[in-house]
Design an enzyme around this catalytic site. Structure first.
Site, PDB file in Angstrom:
ATOM      1  CB  CYS A   1       5.163   2.081   7.455  1.00 46.38           C
ATOM      2  SG  CYS A   1       4.666   3.582   6.606  1.00 46.38           S
ATOM      3  CG  LEU A   2       6.438   0.998   1.451  1.00 44.88           C
ATOM      4  CD1 LEU A   2       5.885   1.277   0.066  1.00 44.88           C
ATOM      5  CD2 LEU A   2       7.513  -0.072   1.406  1.00 44.88           C
TER       6      LEU A   2
ATOM      7  CG  HIS B   1      -0.652   1.314   7.304  1.00 44.71           C
ATOM      8  ND1 HIS B   1       0.222   0.958   8.297  1.00 44.71           N
ATOM      9  CD2 HIS B   1       0.088   2.019   6.399  1.00 44.71           C
ATOM     10  CE1 HIS B   1       1.426   1.443   8.019  1.00 44.71           C
ATOM     11  NE2 HIS B   1       1.368   2.080   6.861  1.00 44.71           N
ATOM     12  CD  GLU B   2      -0.872   2.609   2.765  1.00 47.55           C
ATOM     13  OE1 GLU B   2      -0.423   3.772   2.654  1.00 47.55           O
ATOM     14  OE2 GLU B   2      -0.148   1.643   3.061  1.00 47.55           O
TER      15      GLU B   2
ATOM     16  CD  GLN C   1       3.161   5.774   2.683  1.00 48.93           C
ATOM     17  OE1 GLN C   1       2.164   5.244   2.198  1.00 48.93           O
ATOM     18  NE2 GLN C   1       4.176   5.085   3.190  1.00 48.93           N
TER      19      GLN C   1
ATOM     20  N   GLY D   1       0.833  -1.192   0.000  1.00 47.44           N
ATOM     21  CA  GLY D   1       0.000   0.000   0.000  1.00 47.44           C
ATOM     22  C   GLY D   1       0.867   1.241   0.000  1.00 47.44           C
TER      23      GLY D   1
ATOM     24  CG  HIS E   1       0.474   6.924   5.473  1.00 45.75           C
ATOM     25  ND1 HIS E   1       1.611   7.423   6.073  1.00 45.75           N
ATOM     26  CD2 HIS E   1       0.659   5.587   5.370  1.00 45.75           C
ATOM     27  CE1 HIS E   1       2.444   6.424   6.322  1.00 45.75           C
ATOM     28  NE2 HIS E   1       1.891   5.298   5.903  1.00 45.75           N
TER      29      HIS E   1
END
Length: 170
Positions: free
Chosen positions: A94-95, A136-137, A54, A49, A140
């Site tokens: 997480c990225l 999660h996304e 991000q 994701g 963000h």
């Protein structure tokens, strides 16, 4: 297509609350190219994701693909969770917080409504990993990171570990 730079914690831009997307923008060439670039960036990272925040684009959309063979790409534009039920604890990464994983408690099942990459409205029920990824996304898009669910002490340890890793890489 192009790989986009992914912002990393504690970059303050990750705390920006994303603005709603104008549906008229969605079918355009710029939007479609950005969706493709985000998928390419997410797959290369590798991740499941990626929220626009991000990659320093502060609009309310995200790309997700939780399939093992990368065959189910989903775009959620102006997503809104309309129902939540149950609870699940999942180890998240997480990225934007590379190499860090922690248990986070989230809803076990959700209903989300959004626009797809063509601008068509849809609603879906999600459970398991997909439900976790959507939540999660969406965090963000609201300027929140999974490390915010950790204690202040653990969050500071994460910040120091990432700073050390960046210094070592330089």
């Amino acid at each position: 297509m192009a790989l986009l730079p992914i912002l990393e914690f504690p970059d303050p831009r990750l705390r920006t609350k994303a603005a709603p997307v104008d549906p008229a923008w969605v079918p355009g060439e710029e939007a479609q190219r950005l969706f493709d670039d985000m998928f390419e960036t997410m797959y290369e990272a590798p991740g499941i994701g990626l929220a626009a925040t991000q990659v320093d684009v502060h609009r309310r959309f995200m790309v997700i693909d939780v399939s093992e063979d990368r065959s189910q790409p989903l775009v959620f534009i102006n997503p809104e969770i309309t129902a939540r039920s149950g609870e699940q604890v999942c180890q998240e990464g997480c990225l934007s917080v590379p190499g860090i994983y922690a248990d986070v408690t989230r809803a076990g099942a959700i209903t989300v409504k959004a626009l797809d990459r063509k601008g068509a409205a849809f609603e879906m029920q999600a459970v398991g990993l997909l439900a976790v990824c959507i939540q999660h996304e969406m965090d963000h898009l609201d300027g929140k990171l999974f490390v915010d669910y950790l204690s202040p002490l653990k969050r500071e340890m994460v910040r120091k570990k990432l700073a050390k890793a960046r210094r070592s890489a330089a």
